[in-house]
Design an enzyme around this catalytic site. Structure first.
Site, mmCIF file in Angstrom:
data_model
loop_
_atom_site.group_PDB
_atom_site.id
_atom_site.type_symbol
_atom_site.label_atom_id
_atom_site.label_comp_id
_atom_site.label_asym_id
_atom_site.label_seq_id
_atom_site.Cartn_x
_atom_site.Cartn_y
_atom_site.Cartn_z
ATOM 1 N N CYS A 10 30.418 37.072 32.718
ATOM 2 C CA CYS A 10 31.846 37.336 32.544
ATOM 3 C C CYS A 10 32.182 37.664 31.086
ATOM 4 O O CYS A 10 31.418 37.384 30.167
ATOM 5 C CB CYS A 10 32.655 36.120 32.993
ATOM 6 S SG CYS A 10 34.428 36.477 33.253
ATOM 7 N N ASP A 140 35.553 25.181 36.784
ATOM 8 C CA ASP A 140 35.486 25.293 35.333
ATOM 9 C C ASP A 140 35.958 23.978 34.727
ATOM 10 O O ASP A 140 36.474 23.101 35.420
ATOM 11 C CB ASP A 140 36.368 26.456 34.866
ATOM 12 C CG ASP A 140 35.955 27.006 33.503
ATOM 13 O OD1 ASP A 140 35.067 26.404 32.867
ATOM 14 O OD2 ASP A 140 36.518 28.016 33.076
#
Length: 227
Positions: A10, A140
């Site tokens: 990412c 996360d």
């Protein structure tokens, strides 16, 4: 059955980094459409980067508290194949935005000390019941702001029945990803800062090393299952 953990790289901002991730074997690449992020890319820049993405590599657009009109404008210019909601969006907001652009979506769940496994199961159930476009949870670390900030959360909080469906993120690196795969056994792992030379600038050597570490862990799991 051999298990292959999927891998998302990412925060890509350059053609060279997209090509490096694809060449190394990444299953997905992520573009950050959050202007406050040091890894932000404009829709115009992302459109150029998408030209370097071959078939069967998923492109993911990360959004933070973005309204439907803005997401629609981004996707018209940079037609990513999946959305990732990483802010304080409600279920209704995520569903409405995903429907407006007809894209599947990931929902980031920010894990803190007060998070329980039951919370995560309930969270996933709520999204799955709300929309057929919901693809899964990305786990996360809860920190100030949005994004994991390179911090690892307590993986033991992830229920074993949920782990095979999640994308594990937050503080992963070449050094710890094999342990993460062996302990959690997630469907996928997601990394950004852990394969960077500087914010938004990836290191091809670290990308390769990260993917090799994941594959080595997969091989260990496969060998263990045969014993």
């Amino acid at each position: 059955m051999n298990k292959r953990t999927r891998i998302k790289i990412c925060g890509l901002t350059r053609i060279d980094d997209v090509q490096a991730a694809v060449a190394a074997g990444a299953d997905a690449i992520g573009f950050v459409f959050y202007p406050k992020s040091p890894r932000y890319v404009s829709p115009e820049a992302a459109a150029q980067l998408l030209r370097a993405v071959p078939p069967f590599v998923t492109s993911v657009g990360l959004f933070v508290n973005t309204d439907a009109a803005e997401v629609e404008a981004v996707v018209r210019q940079a037609p990513v194949s999946m959305l990732q909601f990483h802010g304080d969006e409600s279920i209704e907001h995520c569903v409405a935005v995903a429907r407006s652009v007809n894209r599947p979506f990931l929902r980031a769940a920010r894990i803190g000390a007060a998070t329980s496994g039951a919370d995560l199961i309930e969270y996933e159930d709520s999204y799955r019941a709300a929309s057929h476009l919901f693809s899964g949870l990305l786990l996360d670390t809860l920190v100030e702001g949005y994004g994991g900030g390179g911090k690892v959360f307590d993986w033991s909080l992830i229920p074993k029945e949920l782990a095979p469906r999640v994308v594990l993120s937050g503080g992963l690196s070449v050094q710890n990803v094999a342990e993460a795969v062996l302990r959690v056994r997630p469907h996928a792992v997601d990394i950004s800062s852990g394969v960077e030379l500087s914010k938004g600038i990836k290191d091809p050597a670290r990308i390769n090393a990260f993917i090799e570490a994941v594959r080595a862990a997969d091989t260990t799991l496969s060998n263990t299952s045969r014993e």
